[in-house]
Design a protein around this motif. Structure first.
Motif, PDB file in Angstrom:
ATOM      1  N   VAL A  23       1.791   9.938   1.374  1.00 61.87           N
ATOM      2  CA  VAL A  23       3.009   9.199   1.037  1.00 61.87           C
ATOM      3  C   VAL A  23       4.170  10.180   1.013  1.00 61.87           C
ATOM      4  O   VAL A  23       4.082  11.240   0.374  1.00 61.87           O
ATOM      5  N   ASN A  26      10.016   8.961   0.198  1.00 60.89           N
ATOM      6  CA  ASN A  26      10.635   7.637   0.234  1.00 60.89           C
ATOM      7  C   ASN A  26       9.633   6.525  -0.077  1.00 60.89           C
ATOM      8  O   ASN A  26       9.981   5.348  -0.057  1.00 60.89           O
ATOM      9  N   GLY A  27       8.381   6.933  -0.351  1.00 56.00           N
ATOM     10  CA  GLY A  27       7.360   5.937  -0.672  1.00 56.00           C
ATOM     11  C   GLY A  27       6.717   5.312   0.534  1.00 56.00           C
ATOM     12  O   GLY A  27       6.044   4.276   0.423  1.00 56.00           O
ATOM     13  N   ASN A  28       6.900   5.919   1.705  1.00 49.83           N
ATOM     14  CA  ASN A  28       6.308   5.380   2.930  1.00 49.83           C
ATOM     15  C   ASN A  28       4.987   6.078   3.232  1.00 49.83           C
ATOM     16  O   ASN A  28       4.854   7.294   3.032  1.00 49.83           O
ATOM     17  N   LYS A  48       1.380   1.327   7.196  1.00 49.73           N
ATOM     18  CA  LYS A  48       2.571   2.170   7.255  1.00 49.73           C
ATOM     19  C   LYS A  48       3.861   1.356   7.149  1.00 49.73           C
ATOM     20  O   LYS A  48       4.903   1.881   6.742  1.00 49.73           O
ATOM     21  N   GLU A  49       3.782   0.083   7.481  1.00 52.57           N
ATOM     22  CA  GLU A  49       4.973  -0.771   7.439  1.00 52.57           C
ATOM     23  C   GLU A  49       5.224  -1.363   6.048  1.00 52.57           C
ATOM     24  O   GLU A  49       6.238  -2.015   5.829  1.00 52.57           O
ATOM     25  N   ILE A  50       4.285  -1.132   5.124  1.00 55.31           N
ATOM     26  CA  ILE A  50       4.443  -1.655   3.758  1.00 55.31           C
ATOM     27  C   ILE A  50       4.900  -0.524   2.849  1.00 55.31           C
ATOM     28  O   ILE A  50       4.186   0.465   2.701  1.00 55.31           O
ATOM     29  N   PRO A  51       6.084  -0.630   2.226  1.00 51.26           N
ATOM     30  CA  PRO A  51       6.531   0.410   1.282  1.00 51.26           C
ATOM     31  C   PRO A  51       5.530   0.565   0.136  1.00 51.26           C
ATOM     32  O   PRO A  51       4.876  -0.399  -0.273  1.00 51.26           O
ATOM     33  N   TYR A  52       5.427   1.796  -0.383  1.00 51.42           N
ATOM     34  CA  TYR A  52       4.449   2.106  -1.421  1.00 51.42           C
ATOM     35  C   TYR A  52       4.577   1.156  -2.610  1.00 51.42           C
ATOM     36  O   TYR A  52       3.590   0.660  -3.146  1.00 51.42           O
ATOM     37  N   ASP A  53       5.832   0.873  -3.043  1.00 50.70           N
ATOM     38  CA  ASP A  53       6.033   0.003  -4.201  1.00 50.70           C
ATOM     39  C   ASP A  53       5.526  -1.408  -3.952  1.00 50.70           C
ATOM     40  O   ASP A  53       5.074  -2.088  -4.881  1.00 50.70           O
ATOM     41  N   GLU A  54       5.594  -1.875  -2.717  1.00 52.12           N
ATOM     42  CA  GLU A  54       5.143  -3.224  -2.391  1.00 52.12           C
ATOM     43  C   GLU A  54       3.625  -3.312  -2.280  1.00 52.12           C
ATOM     44  O   GLU A  54       3.047  -4.398  -2.360  1.00 52.12           O
TER      45      GLU A  54
END
Length: 214
Positions: A23, A26-28, A48-54
């Motif tokens: 990660v 930027n949380g990616n 990879k297209e889902i942000p870490y927070d989501e």
């Protein structure tokens, strides 16, 4: 050209049997291994297209330890989580988060997810089974005389109802041969059936400590 250490880490991530991702700040997710794809049900590109927070909401992640951690604070973290993959399956996972530090600056984090669902479900099932057995034993002890004997015929357990009906104390009964505490030794069918490992059902006459039949 990739440095030897970078090649080593990339090879480790690719072939590690637990789910691993990198990660960035930027949380990616910038790197995902095959084990994590199999665990989540999503391809590397989809993850990879889902942000870490989501990801927390997407996978219904529940943190059982280290709830308020900051994965970029230069400290390693280890905790237990549950999540649901793309197919709705509940997984029990140990998460280990290790910061990536370059020139004393945190540049990202390794996230390692060890799936121990099978072991945990087996342990939970065993716990439930043991609890059910305890409940069954309690119900049986409250409604019937219970005596356990070993293959040599020596008493290893008696319940309170046996003590009440037979007039033998637990100390007198435990370790004694079952015939010495008034239990019937002449019922050949019963003895033969039990020694074969089968269940015997029927009526049998025993004697209490005073010689009375019950």
């Amino acid at each position: 050209m990739l440095s030897k250490s970078e090649k080593k880490y990339r090879s480790w991530i690719t072939h590690y049997n637990s789910g691993v991702c990198i990660v960035d700040l930027n949380g990616n997710l910038v790197k995902v291994n095959e084990a994590l794809e199999k665990m989540t049900g999503y391809s590397s590109q989809q993850l990879k297209e889902i942000p870490y927070d989501e990801l927390i909401e997407r996978f219904s992640i529940v943190f059982h330890t280290n709830v308020n951690i900051n994965i970029f604070n230069a400290e390693a973290h280890r905790g237990e989580i549950t999540l649901r993959n793309k197919h709705g399956e509940r997984l029990y996972v140990t998460s280990t988060i290790v910061p990536i530090i370059v020139d004393e600056v945190v540049t990202g984090a390794f996230v390692i997810l060890h799936n121990h669902t099978k072991e945990t479900e087996a342990r939970l099932l065993l716990t439930k089974t043991m609890k059910n057995l305890e409940n069954m034993k309690y119900a049986l002890d409250e409604s019937a005389i219970v005596v356990s004997i070993d293959k040599e015929g020596y008493v290893t357990y008696v319940n309170d109802m046996f003590i009440e009906v037979s007039d033998y104390s637990k100390g007198e009964a435990i370790g004694a041969h079952y015939g010495d505490v008034g239990l019937n030794t002449e019922h050949e069918e019963l003895l033969h059936t039990i020694r074969e490992g089968s269940v015997w059902r029927g009526e049998v006459a025993n004697r209490n400590k005073n010689g009375q039949i019950y």
